[in-house]
Write a protein that holds these residues in place. Structure first.
Motif, mmCIF file in Angstrom:
data_model
loop_
_atom_site.group_PDB
_atom_site.id
_atom_site.type_symbol
_atom_site.label_atom_id
_atom_site.label_comp_id
_atom_site.label_asym_id
_atom_site.label_seq_id
_atom_site.Cartn_x
_atom_site.Cartn_y
_atom_site.Cartn_z
ATOM 1 N N PHE A 9 -23.354 -15.218 -52.023
ATOM 2 C CA PHE A 9 -22.021 -15.812 -51.926
ATOM 3 C C PHE A 9 -21.949 -16.818 -50.781
ATOM 4 O O PHE A 9 -21.422 -17.917 -50.940
ATOM 5 C CB PHE A 9 -20.963 -14.724 -51.729
ATOM 6 N N ILE A 10 -22.490 -16.445 -49.625
ATOM 7 C CA ILE A 10 -22.467 -17.354 -48.471
ATOM 8 C C ILE A 10 -23.225 -18.634 -48.792
ATOM 9 O O ILE A 10 -22.747 -19.736 -48.522
ATOM 10 C CB ILE A 10 -23.055 -16.663 -47.224
ATOM 11 N N GLU A 11 -24.402 -18.491 -49.383
ATOM 12 C CA GLU A 11 -25.200 -19.678 -49.730
ATOM 13 C C GLU A 11 -24.484 -20.559 -50.750
ATOM 14 O O GLU A 11 -24.479 -21.781 -50.617
ATOM 15 C CB GLU A 11 -26.564 -19.243 -50.252
ATOM 16 N N SER A 12 -23.861 -19.952 -51.747
ATOM 17 C CA SER A 12 -23.188 -20.750 -52.782
ATOM 18 C C SER A 12 -21.916 -21.409 -52.262
ATOM 19 O O SER A 12 -21.479 -22.427 -52.790
ATOM 20 C CB SER A 12 -22.870 -19.893 -54.007
ATOM 21 N N SER A 13 -21.312 -20.850 -51.219
ATOM 22 C CA SER A 13 -20.082 -21.422 -50.667
ATOM 23 C C SER A 13 -20.355 -22.704 -49.879
ATOM 24 O O SER A 13 -19.443 -23.484 -49.655
ATOM 25 C CB SER A 13 -19.387 -20.415 -49.752
ATOM 26 N N GLN A 14 -21.592 -22.872 -49.432
ATOM 27 C CA GLN A 14 -22.019 -24.023 -48.629
ATOM 28 C C GLN A 14 -21.291 -24.094 -47.282
ATOM 29 O O GLN A 14 -21.240 -25.140 -46.656
ATOM 30 C CB GLN A 14 -21.864 -25.326 -49.404
ATOM 31 N N ILE A 15 -20.724 -22.997 -46.852
ATOM 32 C CA ILE A 15 -20.104 -22.927 -45.534
ATOM 33 C C ILE A 15 -21.215 -22.664 -44.519
ATOM 34 O O ILE A 15 -22.035 -21.773 -44.707
ATOM 35 C CB ILE A 15 -19.029 -21.823 -45.484
ATOM 36 N N LYS A 16 -21.259 -23.437 -43.470
ATOM 37 C CA LYS A 16 -22.341 -23.342 -42.486
ATOM 38 C C LYS A 16 -21.995 -22.481 -41.276
ATOM 39 O O LYS A 16 -22.877 -21.949 -40.629
ATOM 40 C CB LYS A 16 -22.738 -24.749 -42.012
ATOM 41 N N GLU A 17 -20.712 -22.362 -40.931
ATOM 42 C CA GLU A 17 -20.291 -21.568 -39.780
ATOM 43 C C GLU A 17 -19.022 -20.814 -40.140
ATOM 44 O O GLU A 17 -18.220 -21.285 -40.941
ATOM 45 C CB GLU A 17 -19.982 -22.460 -38.571
ATOM 46 N N GLY A 18 -18.863 -19.643 -39.535
ATOM 47 C CA GLY A 18 -17.628 -18.908 -39.762
ATOM 48 C C GLY A 18 -17.861 -17.412 -39.814
ATOM 49 O O GLY A 18 -18.874 -16.905 -39.347
ATOM 50 N N LEU A 19 -16.914 -16.728 -40.409
ATOM 51 C CA LEU A 19 -16.933 -15.274 -40.499
ATOM 52 C C LEU A 19 -16.921 -14.843 -41.960
ATOM 53 O O LEU A 19 -16.385 -15.533 -42.808
ATOM 54 C CB LEU A 19 -15.706 -14.683 -39.812
ATOM 55 N N VAL A 20 -17.479 -13.675 -42.207
ATOM 56 C CA VAL A 20 -17.400 -13.049 -43.526
ATOM 57 C C VAL A 20 -16.586 -11.780 -43.370
ATOM 58 O O VAL A 20 -16.889 -10.942 -42.528
ATOM 59 C CB VAL A 20 -18.803 -12.714 -44.082
ATOM 60 N N ASN A 21 -15.535 -11.670 -44.150
ATOM 61 C CA ASN A 21 -14.680 -10.488 -44.131
ATOM 62 C C ASN A 21 -15.002 -9.656 -45.370
ATOM 63 O O ASN A 21 -14.868 -10.128 -46.493
ATOM 64 C CB ASN A 21 -13.208 -10.907 -44.131
ATOM 65 N N VAL A 22 -15.435 -8.420 -45.155
ATOM 66 C CA VAL A 22 -15.717 -7.494 -46.250
ATOM 67 C C VAL A 22 -14.722 -6.364 -46.130
ATOM 68 O O VAL A 22 -14.626 -5.731 -45.085
ATOM 69 C CB VAL A 22 -17.164 -6.949 -46.168
ATOM 70 N N GLN A 23 -13.967 -6.110 -47.199
ATOM 71 C CA GLN A 23 -12.974 -5.049 -47.125
ATOM 72 C C GLN A 23 -12.882 -4.313 -48.451
ATOM 73 O O GLN A 23 -13.254 -4.833 -49.492
ATOM 74 C CB GLN A 23 -11.607 -5.608 -46.744
ATOM 75 N N SER A 24 -12.389 -3.095 -48.365
ATOM 76 C CA SER A 24 -12.182 -2.263 -49.544
ATOM 77 C C SER A 24 -10.702 -2.283 -49.891
ATOM 78 O O SER A 24 -9.849 -2.181 -49.012
ATOM 79 C CB SER A 24 -12.625 -0.829 -49.251
ATOM 80 N N LEU A 25 -10.401 -2.393 -51.170
ATOM 81 C CA LEU A 25 -9.012 -2.372 -51.602
ATOM 82 C C LEU A 25 -8.545 -0.964 -51.968
ATOM 83 O O LEU A 25 -7.429 -0.776 -52.413
ATOM 84 C CB LEU A 25 -8.828 -3.311 -52.790
#
Length: 68
Positions: A28-44
């Motif tokens: 997902f990170i690679e496909s988003s092409q975002i180079k810097e930032g945060l990844v938020n993983v959460q359970s619903l």
């Protein structure tokens, strides 16, 4: 600012099941092409837990033993 999001759904087979989502998050990170930032993983759902740790079989068994 560029943002991206994705919902990933899993169906568990029973109690105390561990699902390694590392590869899916990396893709997902690679496909988003975002180079810097945060990844938020959460359970619903309140019956799920997110644990960040190494995917070592003996460690996972220790965690299961402690939860039992």
């Amino acid at each position: 600012m560029k943002t991206a999001n994705k919902i990933i759904e899993y169906k568990t087979k029973g109690e105390l099941e561990f699902i390694d989502i590392t590869e899916e998050v990396i893709k997902f990170i690679e496909s988003s092409q975002i180079k810097e930032g945060l990844v938020n993983v959460q359970s619903l759902h309140t019956t799920a837990t997110i644990v960040f740790n190494e995917n070592e079989p003996l460690l996972l068994e220790d965690i299961k033993d402690n939860l039992r």
